[in-house]
Design an enzyme around this catalytic site. Sequence first.
Site, mmCIF file in Angstrom:
data_model
loop_
_atom_site.group_PDB
_atom_site.id
_atom_site.type_symbol
_atom_site.label_atom_id
_atom_site.label_comp_id
_atom_site.label_asym_id
_atom_site.label_seq_id
_atom_site.Cartn_x
_atom_site.Cartn_y
_atom_site.Cartn_z
ATOM 1 N N ASP A 1 -1.102 1.267 -3.934
ATOM 2 C CA ASP A 1 -1.955 0.265 -4.581
ATOM 3 C C ASP A 1 -3.287 0.857 -5.044
ATOM 4 O OD1 ASP A 1 -2.956 0.520 -1.998
ATOM 5 O OD2 ASP A 1 -3.577 -1.569 -1.863
ATOM 6 N N ASP B 1 -5.928 2.191 -3.756
ATOM 7 C CA ASP B 1 -7.262 2.111 -3.160
ATOM 8 C C ASP B 1 -7.634 3.461 -2.559
ATOM 9 O OD1 ASP B 1 -5.483 1.856 -1.058
ATOM 10 O OD2 ASP B 1 -6.357 0.017 -0.253
ATOM 11 N N SER C 1 0.815 -1.216 0.000
ATOM 12 C CA SER C 1 0.000 0.000 0.000
ATOM 13 C C SER C 1 0.855 1.277 0.000
ATOM 14 C CB SER C 1 -0.964 -0.056 1.189
ATOM 15 O OG SER C 1 -1.889 0.980 1.119
ATOM 16 N N ASP D 1 -2.141 6.267 -3.528
ATOM 17 C CA ASP D 1 -1.115 5.576 -2.741
ATOM 18 C C ASP D 1 -0.602 4.399 -3.586
ATOM 19 O OD1 ASP D 1 -3.455 4.005 -2.510
ATOM 20 O OD2 ASP D 1 -2.706 3.100 -0.672
HETATM 21 MG MG MG Z 1 -3.616 1.401 -0.121
#
Ligand code: MG
Length: 460
Positions: free
Chosen positions: A243, A245, A100, A241
Amino acid sequence: MGNERVQKKLFGTNGVRGVIGKDMTPDLVMRIGKALGTMRKGRIAVGRDTRTSGEALACAVSAGLMATGCDVVDCGILPTPALQYIVRDHFDAGAMITASHNPPEYNGVKIIEPDGTEMGDEETLQLEEILFSGSFKTVPWDGVGGKKSEPNLRETYIDAIVDYFPPGIGAGMTVVVDPGSGPAAETTPQILSRLGCTVHTINGQMDGRFPGRLPEPSPEGLAPLAEMVRETGAAFGVAHDGDADRAVFIDNLGRYVEENREFGLIEDFICKNTGGLVVTPVSTSLIAGEVAKETGCAVEFTPVGSIYVARRMRELIASGNPVAFGGEGNGGLIYPEHQFCRDGGMTAAMMVGLLHAAGAPLTDLLDAMPTYHIIKEKLRTEHAASVVEYLKTRYAGEEIDCRDGVRINRKGAWALVRPSGTEPMMRVIIEAEDEKTSTAFFTEIMNGIKASAPDIASHK
Ligand code: MG
């Protein structure tokens, strides 16, 4: 379980993370694969972010899954919400190799359930039990699974977001995307461009060394994005960020949009059109409640962690309670009509929809919102649990919420003291209508903490 936080051995709120070669190794990840394959049979999707260690760990988790009889589909590099979307429609589970927002030397695993949500506490405890006891159900030679690649599945995620909005909704709008060299480099610019926007990118090449900025989209790291927004006269800048999400924004004047204000703005847009509950952790700003009230909605709190928000949203809907919107005050927003997980690409698209509907610059919309003063502090102590118990007793006469640590609610102000799930730390958040009130409240809370934890130290 469900609406309370549970202490786990290895997994945090959003999967397992560690430093490569130190506490995060292919051996550990293969064991996670074997534990997951012991619990979930069938076709498992594996995806990863752009980290240099991603391919090695994706191979490791795949080996563990195949050894327990699962068939693996390698979805390549894609955002976590893209893998979640694909798993929900096509697979029996998923494993996302990502750390992340953590720095490049980190990596980890998020386990995705068949419904596309991250694995919850009960199942994670079960997975840890299998992992630590080594009770894997490996299969004989004729039961071992196979593996194939399907790198284009992310297109179905892009299509789903684009199809959610009326065609051409972004026409005439210039935007700048900063995927931070992460997996959204191949999704968010495409989404916004297909909505009709003119799209510029910065840090738009996938690169696990993250040469342009760290995976955490901090105001400092996004200074070049802000400059590009000003130079191009863009309606906004959006950054993800590691990844994708989460999505955070730069307004049309190049100012970083504090994530609680982002939450409130999008909440307002959605709640005006859709009634129902807004679900968010106890750490979210008063703005969430203000906006909900103005739009005829109501807020329900959960413990801190997107999985608690997502699962509560799903539970409420299943029991006949309409839910309009949910998410965290850190740019991780959840749209129940789309899927029950944080989705940075959807959030970027939602900003286009919002500005199209508002017909006003983002700056004007932000300036019209209420402002609050927030103080955040991270403290180191071995006695976090006893601090929380002490504060519960001390403030028993006031309105308190004990879903996660202790939140003391006052008129126009609140304080949250919560222990970390993984370290000898606690976090303190205070919010009030003005700085004087928040500072006085902070001093009061800190005096209480010092009285109950003599080893307390500020953590920088
Ligand atoms: Mg994330």
